[in-house]
Enzyme design. Structure first.
Site, PDB file in Angstrom:
ATOM      1  N   GLU A   1      29.244  51.780  38.593  1.00 51.59           N
ATOM      2  CA  GLU A   1      29.977  52.791  38.433  1.00 51.59           C
ATOM      3  C   GLU A   1      29.926  53.596  36.952  1.00 51.59           C
ATOM      4  O   GLU A   1      29.811  54.720  36.762  1.00 51.59           O
ATOM      5  CB  GLU A   1      31.604  52.665  38.826  1.00 51.59           C
ATOM      6  CG  GLU A   1      31.946  52.306  40.194  1.00 51.59           C
ATOM      7  CD  GLU A   1      33.419  51.976  40.329  1.00 51.59           C
ATOM      8  OE1 GLU A   1      34.115  52.834  39.784  1.00 51.59           O
ATOM      9  OE2 GLU A   1      33.626  51.221  41.088  1.00 51.59           O
TER      10      GLU A   1
ATOM     11  N   HIS B   1      34.137  56.532  44.419  1.00 51.99           N
ATOM     12  CA  HIS B   1      34.718  55.975  45.326  1.00 51.99           C
ATOM     13  C   HIS B   1      34.058  54.588  45.533  1.00 51.99           C
ATOM     14  O   HIS B   1      32.831  54.641  45.576  1.00 51.99           O
ATOM     15  CB  HIS B   1      34.958  56.520  46.606  1.00 51.99           C
ATOM     16  CG  HIS B   1      35.628  55.603  47.788  1.00 51.99           C
ATOM     17  ND1 HIS B   1      36.903  55.491  47.788  1.00 51.99           N
ATOM     18  CD2 HIS B   1      34.994  55.115  48.762  1.00 51.99           C
ATOM     19  CE1 HIS B   1      37.257  54.662  48.618  1.00 51.99           C
ATOM     20  NE2 HIS B   1      36.085  54.483  49.176  1.00 51.99           N
TER      21      HIS B   1
ATOM     22  N   ARG C   1      54.599  66.548  47.837  1.00 53.38           N
ATOM     23  CA  ARG C   1      53.068  66.483  47.387  1.00 53.38           C
ATOM     24  C   ARG C   1      52.586  67.833  46.893  1.00 53.38           C
ATOM     25  O   ARG C   1      52.090  67.907  45.658  1.00 53.38           O
ATOM     26  CB  ARG C   1      52.194  65.973  48.436  1.00 53.38           C
ATOM     27  CG  ARG C   1      52.360  64.471  48.924  1.00 53.38           C
ATOM     28  CD  ARG C   1      51.277  64.048  49.787  1.00 53.38           C
ATOM     29  NE  ARG C   1      51.643  62.507  49.906  1.00 53.38           N
ATOM     30  CZ  ARG C   1      50.819  61.753  49.165  1.00 53.38           C
ATOM     31  NH1 ARG C   1      49.748  61.958  48.479  1.00 53.38           N
ATOM     32  NH2 ARG C   1      51.045  60.305  49.359  1.00 53.38           N
TER      33      ARG C   1
ATOM     34  N   ASN D   1      36.255  54.091  33.718  1.00 44.62           N
ATOM     35  CA  ASN D   1      35.349  55.223  33.995  1.00 44.62           C
ATOM     36  C   ASN D   1      35.354  56.328  33.249  1.00 44.62           C
ATOM     37  O   ASN D   1      34.601  56.933  32.787  1.00 44.62           O
ATOM     38  CB  ASN D   1      35.217  55.565  35.630  1.00 44.62           C
ATOM     39  CG  ASN D   1      34.606  54.718  36.642  1.00 44.62           C
ATOM     40  OD1 ASN D   1      33.427  54.537  36.461  1.00 44.62           O
ATOM     41  ND2 ASN D   1      35.321  53.947  37.279  1.00 44.62           N
TER      42      ASN D   1
HETATM   43  N1  NHR Z   1      42.050  63.946  47.575  1.00 44.14           N
HETATM   44  C1  NHR Z   1      41.209  64.559  48.752  1.00 44.14           C
HETATM   45  N2  NHR Z   1      41.689  65.653  49.167  1.00 44.14           N
HETATM   46  N3  NHR Z   1      39.814  64.205  49.142  1.00 44.14           N
HETATM   47  C2  NHR Z   1      39.350  63.174  48.386  1.00 44.14           C
HETATM   48  O1  NHR Z   1      38.151  62.543  48.571  1.00 44.14           O
HETATM   49  C3  NHR Z   1      40.171  62.414  47.165  1.00 44.14           C
HETATM   50  C4  NHR Z   1      41.579  62.835  47.130  1.00 44.14           C
HETATM   51  C5  NHR Z   1      42.242  62.255  46.169  1.00 44.14           C
HETATM   52  C6  NHR Z   1      41.818  61.067  45.568  1.00 44.14           C
HETATM   53  C7  NHR Z   1      40.240  59.216  45.251  1.00 44.14           C
HETATM   54  C8  NHR Z   1      40.441  58.286  46.052  1.00 44.14           C
HETATM   55  C9  NHR Z   1      39.010  57.350  46.655  1.00 44.14           C
HETATM   56  O2  NHR Z   1      38.226  57.682  46.149  1.00 44.14           O
HETATM   57  C10 NHR Z   1      40.528  60.499  45.659  1.00 44.14           C
HETATM   58  C11 NHR Z   1      39.725  61.114  46.557  1.00 44.14           C
HETATM   59  C12 NHR Z   1      44.165  57.381  46.722  1.00 44.14           C
HETATM   60  C13 NHR Z   1      44.060  57.429  47.966  1.00 44.14           C
HETATM   61  C14 NHR Z   1      45.401  56.939  48.448  1.00 44.14           C
HETATM   62  O3  NHR Z   1      45.610  56.618  49.624  1.00 44.14           O
HETATM   63  C15 NHR Z   1      43.111  57.286  48.660  1.00 44.14           C
HETATM   64  C16 NHR Z   1      41.770  57.793  48.113  1.00 44.14           C
HETATM   65  C17 NHR Z   1      41.668  57.929  46.875  1.00 44.14           C
HETATM   66  C18 NHR Z   1      42.842  57.708  46.122  1.00 44.14           C
HETATM   67  N4  NHR Z   1      46.523  57.063  47.679  1.00 44.14           N
HETATM   68  C19 NHR Z   1      48.109  56.746  48.210  1.00 44.14           C
HETATM   69  C20 NHR Z   1      48.636  58.201  48.130  1.00 44.14           C
HETATM   70  O4  NHR Z   1      49.677  58.129  49.117  1.00 44.14           O
HETATM   71  C21 NHR Z   1      48.926  56.148  46.921  1.00 44.14           C
HETATM   72  C22 NHR Z   1      48.224  54.795  46.445  1.00 44.14           C
HETATM   73  C23 NHR Z   1      48.726  54.556  45.088  1.00 44.14           C
HETATM   74  O5  NHR Z   1      49.324  55.121  44.362  1.00 44.14           O
HETATM   75  O6  NHR Z   1      48.435  53.301  44.666  1.00 44.14           O
HETATM   76  O7  NHR Z   1      48.366  59.234  47.820  1.00 44.14           O
HETATM   77  O8  NHR Z   1      39.503  56.355  47.450  1.00 44.14           O
HETATM   78  C1  GAR Z   2      36.971  51.964  40.058  1.00 41.49           C
HETATM   79  O1  GAR Z   2      36.502  50.925  40.891  1.00 41.49           O
HETATM   80  C2  GAR Z   2      37.222  53.427  41.162  1.00 41.49           C
HETATM   81  O2  GAR Z   2      35.999  53.486  41.858  1.00 41.49           O
HETATM   82  C3  GAR Z   2      38.528  53.070  42.081  1.00 41.49           C
HETATM   83  O3  GAR Z   2      39.461  52.596  41.058  1.00 41.49           O
HETATM   84  C4  GAR Z   2      38.642  51.880  39.914  1.00 41.49           C
HETATM   85  C5  GAR Z   2      39.218  52.563  38.854  1.00 41.49           C
HETATM   86  O4  GAR Z   2      38.848  51.989  37.527  1.00 41.49           O
HETATM   87  N1  GAR Z   2      38.693  54.304  42.805  1.00 41.49           N
HETATM   88  C6  GAR Z   2      39.473  54.156  43.743  1.00 41.49           C
HETATM   89  O5  GAR Z   2      39.554  53.079  44.433  1.00 41.49           O
HETATM   90  C7  GAR Z   2      39.842  55.375  44.240  1.00 41.49           C
HETATM   91  N2  GAR Z   2      40.578  55.394  45.159  1.00 41.49           N
HETATM   92  P1  GAR Z   2      38.918  52.567  36.122  1.00 41.49           P
HETATM   93  O6  GAR Z   2      40.508  53.061  35.915  1.00 41.49           O
HETATM   94  O7  GAR Z   2      38.639  51.607  35.172  1.00 41.49           O
HETATM   95  O8  GAR Z   2      37.943  53.735  36.131  1.00 41.49           O
END
Ligand code: NHR
Ligand code: GAR
Length: 208
Positions: free
Chosen positions: A174, A109, A65, A14
């Site tokens: 996307e 997402h 965090r 992306n």
């Molecule tokens: N933060 C907030 N406050 N609000 C959102 O809408 C966010 C965000 C951070 C990231 C992207 C995301 C998604 O679109 C995103 C949106 C990671 C997790 C997660 O659970 C969930 C959602 C998204 C990204 N991460 C784990 C954690 O403990 C780690 C997972 C890993 O490292 O593989 O942070 O879905």
């Molecule tokens: C994409 O499919 C994006 O929507 C998703 O991860 C992929 C990233 O691909 N995002 C999430 O799942 C956020 N939680 P990319 O690194 O090739 O852009």
């Protein structure tokens, strides 16, 4: 010229789509930096090869965090961006971080929000028997995947689809909707009206 900072965790397809369109189409913006929370994020090499500044803020180096968020924000702010874009960024961000970038922080997402926020969206959509899935570009708010929706894409679920097939079909869309949404932002075409986002030209906010 506006400055965009892109946050990634992995391959960064992306990010490539956004940086590529920005350069090709001559947006009033440039990608000032790509920042990853993992030193091995594949997208870092692509960005560096194109002369885009890169940085790593490794979440494993921080005990909380909040400490990670603070260092990430410090690194982002050193590039003075008007817009911060999460592109496959996989760390949940705290409320203080999100508030600091209120109205200028976008995420994509891979589901039709508000369905399936969080992780493993394609698997959950298949298990639920969904006949259509998609992706959502939204402004980030403290509540995960619940911010105002900018644009969505919709694709069918086909017989025999597994997680890989479905995620590939969604990912292609996307790469269309995310650059468009970012372009709208830097051109001032997006208006936040409470929980809703209006495209000021009246352009369609769904890709079918
Ligand atoms: N933060 C907030 N406050 N609000 C959102 O809408 C966010 C965000 C951070 C990231 C992207 C995301 C998604 O679109 C995103 C949106 C990671 C997790 C997660 O659970 C969930 C959602 C998204 C990204 N991460 C784990 C954690 O403990 C780690 C997972 C890993 O490292 O593989 O942070 O879905
Ligand atoms: C994409 O499919 C994006 O929507 C998703 O991860 C992929 C990233 O691909 N995002 C999430 O799942 C956020 N939680 P990319 O690194 O090739 O852009």
């Amino acid at each position: 010229m506006q400055r965009i900072v892109i946050l990634i965790s992995g391959r960064g397809s992306n990010m490539e789509a956004i940086a590529g369109r920005c350069a090709e189409q001559g947006w009033p913006a440039q990608v000032a930096a790509v920042i990853a929370n993992r030193p091995d994020a594949g997208g870092l090499g692509w960005a560096a090869a194109r002369g885009i500044a890169t940085a790593v803020v490794d979440h494993k180096a921080y005990t909380s965090r909040e400490a990670f968020d603070a260092e990430l924000a410090r690194t982002i702010d050193s590039f003075e961006p008007q817009l911060v874009v999460l592109a496959g960024f996989m760390r949940v961000l705290g409320a203080a971080f999100v508030r600091h970038y209120e109205g200028r922080l976008l995420n994509i997402h891979p589901s039709l929000l508000p369905a399936f926020p969080g992780l493993h969206t394609h698997r959950r959509a298949l298990q639920a028997g969904c006949k259509a899935v998609g992706a959502t570009v939204h402004f980030v708010t403290p509540e995960l995947d619940h911010g105002p929706i900018v644009m969505q894409s919709v694709v069918p679920v086909l017989p025999g689809d597994d997680e890989d097939a479905l995620s590939a079909r969604v990912l292609k869309t996307e790469h269309v909707i995310y650059p468009l949404a970012v372009r709208w932002f830097v051109e001032g075409k997006l208006k936040l009206e409470g929980a809703l986002v209006r495209q000021l030209d009246g352009a369609s906010q769904v890709l079918l």
